[in-house]
Design an enzyme around this catalytic site. Sequence first.
Site, PDB file in Angstrom:
ATOM      1  N   ASP A 116     -40.719 -18.300  10.170  1.00 60.57           N
ATOM      2  CA  ASP A 116     -40.411 -19.180  11.295  1.00 60.57           C
ATOM      3  C   ASP A 116     -38.912 -19.397  11.298  1.00 60.57           C
ATOM      4  OD1 ASP A 116     -43.233 -19.489  11.599  1.00 60.57           O
ATOM      5  OD2 ASP A 116     -43.191 -20.929   9.957  1.00 60.57           O
TER       6      ASP A 116
ATOM      7  N   ASP B 107     -53.724 -25.684  17.717  1.00 62.29           N
ATOM      8  CA  ASP B 107     -52.924 -26.472  16.774  1.00 62.29           C
ATOM      9  C   ASP B 107     -53.484 -27.884  16.774  1.00 62.29           C
ATOM     10  OD1 ASP B 107     -51.448 -24.155  16.976  1.00 62.29           O
ATOM     11  OD2 ASP B 107     -49.533 -25.154  17.263  1.00 62.29           O
TER      12      ASP B 107
HETATM   13  O1  LIG Z   1     -48.116 -22.551  12.294  1.00 61.52           O
HETATM   14  C1  LIG Z   1     -47.649 -23.528  11.676  1.00 61.52           C
HETATM   15  O2  LIG Z   1     -47.859 -23.685  10.464  1.00 61.52           O
HETATM   16  C2  LIG Z   1     -46.786 -24.540  12.401  1.00 61.52           C
HETATM   17  C3  LIG Z   1     -46.139 -25.514  11.665  1.00 61.52           C
HETATM   18  C4  LIG Z   1     -45.349 -26.444  12.315  1.00 61.52           C
HETATM   19  C5  LIG Z   1     -45.197 -26.433  13.685  1.00 61.52           C
HETATM   20  C6  LIG Z   1     -45.855 -25.468  14.429  1.00 61.52           C
HETATM   21  C7  LIG Z   1     -46.644 -24.529  13.790  1.00 61.52           C
HETATM   22  N1  LIG Z   1     -47.302 -23.556  14.500  1.00 61.52           N
HETATM   23  C8  LIG Z   1     -47.220 -23.431  15.915  1.00 61.52           C
HETATM   24  C9  LIG Z   1     -47.966 -22.255  16.350  1.00 61.52           C
HETATM   25  O3  LIG Z   1     -48.507 -21.476  15.620  1.00 61.52           O
HETATM   26  C10 LIG Z   1     -48.083 -22.086  17.848  1.00 61.52           C
HETATM   27  O4  LIG Z   1     -49.430 -22.330  18.142  1.00 61.52           O
HETATM   28  C11 LIG Z   1     -47.772 -20.703  18.286  1.00 61.52           C
HETATM   29  O5  LIG Z   1     -46.492 -20.362  17.874  1.00 61.52           O
HETATM   30  C12 LIG Z   1     -47.933 -20.550  19.828  1.00 61.52           C
HETATM   31  O6  LIG Z   1     -46.781 -20.926  20.518  1.00 61.52           O
HETATM   32  P1  LIG Z   1     -46.734 -20.971  22.137  1.00 61.52           P
HETATM   33  O7  LIG Z   1     -47.463 -19.775  22.655  1.00 61.52           O
HETATM   34  O8  LIG Z   1     -45.265 -20.943  22.480  1.00 61.52           O
HETATM   35  O9  LIG Z   1     -47.373 -22.258  22.558  1.00 61.52           O
END
Ligand SMILES: O=C(O)c1ccccc1NCC(=O)[C@H](O)[C@H](O)COP(=O)(O)O
Length: 242
Positions: free
Chosen positions: A131, A12
Amino acid sequence: MTNRLELLPAVDVRDGQAVRLVKGASGTETSFGEPLAAALAWQNAGAEWLHLVDLDAAFGTGSNRDLLREVTGRLDIKVELSGGIRDDESLAAALATGCTRVNLGTAALETPEWVAKVIAEHGDKIAVGLDVVGTTLRGRGWTRDGGQLYDVLARLDSEGCARYVVTDVNRDGTLTGPNLQLLRDVCAATDKPVVASGGVSSLDDLRAIATLVPEGVEGSIVGKALYEQKFTLEEALEAVSR
Ligand SMILES: O=C(O)c1ccccc1NCC(=O)[C@H](O)[C@H](O)COP(=O)(O)O
């Protein structure tokens, strides 16, 4: 659909850096350095996929477009590109990176006609991120409510959406484990593959998600657990290989 759970390590990007957020909240960033270095590390560790997110585009605070294009171009693995893809221009730029697919979020809530059009045009190059907090969908970088999960899922299914990336916002970046019941419920509501996202903290979490492959879970995104070295990607790939 494969029988083995696919793993998608996450990169990210905020302000040019690989970061982790807590519950997707802007301002909770922990920085983990260069996005390209992280992506290459996952690739070298055996990843077949990368989940690559432009957080600035998602939040409307800027763009990391050039950087994400460079990262995608430097990789040999499949890339799922997410964050701020909401119109013809941002979709064309995302697809032009050579990514394998894009993940739409806000657009599925705010411009459903456009999403139906691009699903028809691009098929399985389009995934939709669902989400949720409870069963309420969140858009605009997860900052605004945007409809009910099962209503939107039914609509997207009827339009031929190929795949869903399902995130429990309250688990994301918290290392509190995936919401398995949410994944089961979404799989029961659609025949399309589901990619789990948010909350993975351990190899046991991945094994638990892998038990849902027969129900329709195809893959799992893993972010914070990898950055905080709860396990290695090699261990994770091994854990889901059986
Ligand atoms: O994916 C998006 O567009 C997004 C937008 C706004 C906030 C977060 C977003 N994505 C977050 C992710 O895709 C995380 O990387 C993913 O859920 C992993 O989560 P974790 O394993 O709990 O760190």
